[in-house]
Design a protein around this motif. Structure first.
Motif, mmCIF file in Angstrom:
data_model
loop_
_atom_site.group_PDB
_atom_site.id
_atom_site.type_symbol
_atom_site.label_atom_id
_atom_site.label_comp_id
_atom_site.label_asym_id
_atom_site.label_seq_id
_atom_site.Cartn_x
_atom_site.Cartn_y
_atom_site.Cartn_z
ATOM 1 N N HIS A 45 0.843 -1.193 0.000
ATOM 2 C CA HIS A 45 0.000 0.000 0.000
ATOM 3 C C HIS A 45 0.880 1.245 0.000
ATOM 4 C CE1 HIS A 45 -4.195 -1.452 1.501
ATOM 5 N NE2 HIS A 45 -3.663 -2.315 0.666
ATOM 6 N N PRO A 46 0.320 2.402 -0.398
ATOM 7 C CA PRO A 46 1.086 3.638 -0.301
ATOM 8 C C PRO A 46 1.609 3.856 1.119
ATOM 9 C CG PRO A 46 -0.923 4.006 -1.556
ATOM 10 C CD PRO A 46 -1.009 2.618 -1.006
ATOM 11 N N MET A 47 2.885 4.201 1.247
ATOM 12 C CA MET A 47 3.540 4.484 2.517
ATOM 13 C C MET A 47 3.639 3.256 3.427
ATOM 14 S SD MET A 47 2.110 8.324 3.454
ATOM 15 C CE MET A 47 3.358 8.531 4.721
ATOM 16 N N ARG A 48 3.661 2.087 2.843
ATOM 17 C CA ARG A 48 3.709 0.849 3.638
ATOM 18 C C ARG A 48 4.848 0.872 4.665
ATOM 19 N NH1 ARG A 48 3.082 -4.790 3.995
ATOM 20 N NH2 ARG A 48 5.042 -5.790 4.558
ATOM 21 N N ALA A 49 6.062 1.177 4.232
ATOM 22 C CA ALA A 49 7.206 1.132 5.139
ATOM 23 C C ALA A 49 7.036 2.117 6.285
ATOM 24 C CB ALA A 49 8.501 1.419 4.376
ATOM 25 N N GLU A 50 6.560 3.311 5.989
ATOM 26 C CA GLU A 50 6.364 4.317 7.021
ATOM 27 C C GLU A 50 5.287 3.888 8.023
ATOM 28 O OE1 GLU A 50 7.547 6.656 3.274
ATOM 29 O OE2 GLU A 50 6.451 4.826 3.782
ATOM 30 N N ILE A 51 4.222 3.277 7.512
ATOM 31 C CA ILE A 51 3.139 2.821 8.388
ATOM 32 C C ILE A 51 3.643 1.752 9.353
ATOM 33 C CG2 ILE A 51 0.925 1.599 8.437
ATOM 34 C CD1 ILE A 51 0.363 2.968 5.664
ATOM 35 N N VAL A 110 -17.323 5.539 -4.000
ATOM 36 C CA VAL A 110 -16.108 5.030 -3.370
ATOM 37 C C VAL A 110 -15.074 4.671 -4.427
ATOM 38 C CG1 VAL A 110 -15.149 3.107 -2.048
ATOM 39 C CG2 VAL A 110 -17.252 4.228 -1.283
ATOM 40 N N ILE A 111 -15.487 3.942 -5.438
ATOM 41 C CA ILE A 111 -14.554 3.464 -6.464
ATOM 42 C C ILE A 111 -13.964 4.642 -7.244
ATOM 43 C CG2 ILE A 111 -14.442 2.176 -8.639
ATOM 44 C CD1 ILE A 111 -16.593 0.285 -7.299
ATOM 45 N N ALA A 112 -14.783 5.621 -7.587
ATOM 46 C CA ALA A 112 -14.273 6.793 -8.307
ATOM 47 C C ALA A 112 -13.252 7.551 -7.470
ATOM 48 C CB ALA A 112 -15.426 7.700 -8.708
ATOM 49 N N SER A 113 -13.522 7.712 -6.178
ATOM 50 C CA SER A 113 -12.624 8.446 -5.297
ATOM 51 C C SER A 113 -11.352 7.659 -5.013
ATOM 52 C CB SER A 113 -13.348 8.774 -3.989
ATOM 53 O OG SER A 113 -12.515 9.460 -3.095
ATOM 54 N N TYR A 114 -11.487 6.372 -4.750
ATOM 55 C CA TYR A 114 -10.335 5.532 -4.441
ATOM 56 C C TYR A 114 -9.369 5.486 -5.629
ATOM 57 C CZ TYR A 114 -7.854 1.503 -2.373
ATOM 58 O OH TYR A 114 -6.915 0.662 -1.830
ATOM 59 N N GLN A 120 -4.595 0.946 -8.834
ATOM 60 C CA GLN A 120 -4.911 -0.478 -8.799
ATOM 61 C C GLN A 120 -5.774 -0.766 -7.578
ATOM 62 O OE1 GLN A 120 -3.993 -2.625 -11.271
ATOM 63 N NE2 GLN A 120 -3.102 -0.829 -12.283
ATOM 64 N N MET A 121 -6.935 -1.344 -7.810
ATOM 65 C CA MET A 121 -7.786 -1.721 -6.680
ATOM 66 C C MET A 121 -8.446 -3.059 -6.958
ATOM 67 S SD MET A 121 -11.223 0.691 -6.925
ATOM 68 C CE MET A 121 -10.481 2.077 -7.790
ATOM 69 N N ASP A 124 -11.519 -6.651 -2.654
ATOM 70 C CA ASP A 124 -11.178 -6.696 -1.232
ATOM 71 C C ASP A 124 -10.757 -5.329 -0.706
ATOM 72 O OD1 ASP A 124 -11.789 -9.341 -0.931
ATOM 73 O OD2 ASP A 124 -9.716 -10.053 -1.074
ATOM 74 N N ASP A 125 -10.146 -4.506 -1.550
ATOM 75 C CA ASP A 125 -9.655 -3.196 -1.110
ATOM 76 C C ASP A 125 -10.780 -2.269 -0.656
ATOM 77 O OD1 ASP A 125 -6.938 -3.685 -1.604
ATOM 78 O OD2 ASP A 125 -7.096 -3.053 -3.691
ATOM 79 N N ILE A 126 -11.973 -2.417 -1.224
ATOM 80 C CA ILE A 126 -13.042 -1.466 -0.920
ATOM 81 C C ILE A 126 -13.984 -1.980 0.167
ATOM 82 C CG2 ILE A 126 -12.915 -0.200 -3.087
ATOM 83 C CD1 ILE A 126 -15.186 -1.904 -4.170
#
Length: 233
Positions: A45-51, A110-114, A120-121, A124-126
Motif C-alpha cells: 500500500h502507499p507508505m507501507r514502510a512508514e506505516i 467510493v470506487i471513483a474516489s479511491y 490499482q484496486m 477486497d480493497d473497498i
C-alpha cells in the motif's frame, strides 16, 4: 462510551473522525488495525514502510488498547476502523465492548474516489463484502455518508439518539489542517479533509464508471444495498 465506526475507504470516515474528535469529551484513534493488516498480508500500500515503522503491528496489543484506559482522560473513545483490515485470525472479541456503527457509501462514489489515490484496486480493497459479513456477525447501527452530507446536523443528532449519546454542536465543524491523531498515512490520503472545516455539501449525480471499475461497482452494490436497508434515517 467506546464507538467502533466501521467503513471502507473514501467513505467520509476521516471527516466523521474529525467530527467526533472536535468534541471535548472524545479521544479518537485512526485505523488501529491498519499496520497489523499490512504486516500480516504483505500488501504493498502507499507508505507501507512508514506505516509499519510508525504504528503498532501486533494485532493483540492493538485489540487490548481498544478496551484499555481511554487516552487523554476523555470520557468517550471514537475508533475509526475498516472491516477489510480484520482478516482471518485478527482479534474481534473487543468489539463486544463497543457501540458498533457501520458507515456506508454508494460504491460508485467510493470506487471513483479511491481510483484517484490508488490506480490499482481489488474488490477486497473497498471492503463491501467484509463490512456486510461484519455487520452480520456483530450487528450495530448503520448510517449513510450521503445522508450526513445532505443534512449533517439532523443525521448526527439522529445517530447520537440511536447510540444514546448527547449531541454536541462542536461535531459540525473542525479546524482546517492535520491532527496529531492522524495516522502517518494522512500525508497520502487526507489532503482534501485537511482543507475542510466541516462536512461537504450534498453529493451530485453518481459518477459514471466503465471497464473494471464498473464491474467492481456491480459486485459491491448488493452488499451496500443490504446494509442500506438498516440505515438510520
Amino acid at each position: 462510551m467506546r464507538i467502533a465506526m466501521w467503513s471502507g475507504p473514501r467513505n467520509l470516515s476521516t471527516a466523521m473522525m474529525y467530527s467526533f474528535g472536535n468534541r471535548a469529551d472524545f479521544a479518537i484513534w485512526d485505523e488501529p488495525f491498519y499496520a497489523p493488516y499490512l504486516s500480516q498480508t504483505g500488501l504493498d500500500h502507499p507508505m507501507r514502510a512508514e506505516i509499519l515503522a510508525a504504528h503498532e503491528t501486533d494485532a493483540a496489543k492493538v485489540a487490548a488498547r481498544c478496551l484499555d484506559t481511554i487516552p487523554a482522560q476523555k470520557l468517550h473513545f471514537y475508533m475509526k476502523h475498516m472491516p477489510h483490515h480484520m482478516i482471518d485470525g485478527m482479534p474481534l472479541d473487543w468489539a463486544q465492548g463497543c457501540v458498533n456503527v457501520h458507515l456506508i457509501r454508494h460504491p460508485a462514489r467510493v470506487i471513483a474516489s479511491y481510483g484517484v489515490k490508488r490506480s490499482q484496486m481489488t474488490f477486497d480493497d473497498i471492503g463491501y463484502a467484509q463490512q456486510a459479513a461484519l455487520f452480520d456477525r456483530i450487528g450495530g447501527h448503520v448510517i449513510d455518508s450521503a445522508d450526513i452530507r445532505a443534512d449533517p446536523e439532523t443525521m448526527l443528532r439522529n445517530l447520537c439518539v440511536a447510540i444514546g449519546l448527547d449531541f454536541d454542536p462542536a461535531m459540525l465543524s473542525w479546524p482546517a489542517g492535520p491532527r496529531a491523531d492522524d495516522g502517518i498515512w494522512a500525508a497520502h490520503w487526507y489532503n482534501a479533509v485537511h482543507q475542510s472545516t466541516g462536512f461537504a455539501g450534498a453529493e451530485g449525480p453518481l459518477p459514471e464508471l466503465d471497464g473494471e471499475a464498473a464491474k467492481l461497482c456491480e459486485q459491491a452494490l448488493p452488499y451496500y444495498e443490504r446494509l442500506a436497508v438498516a440505515k438510520i434515517v
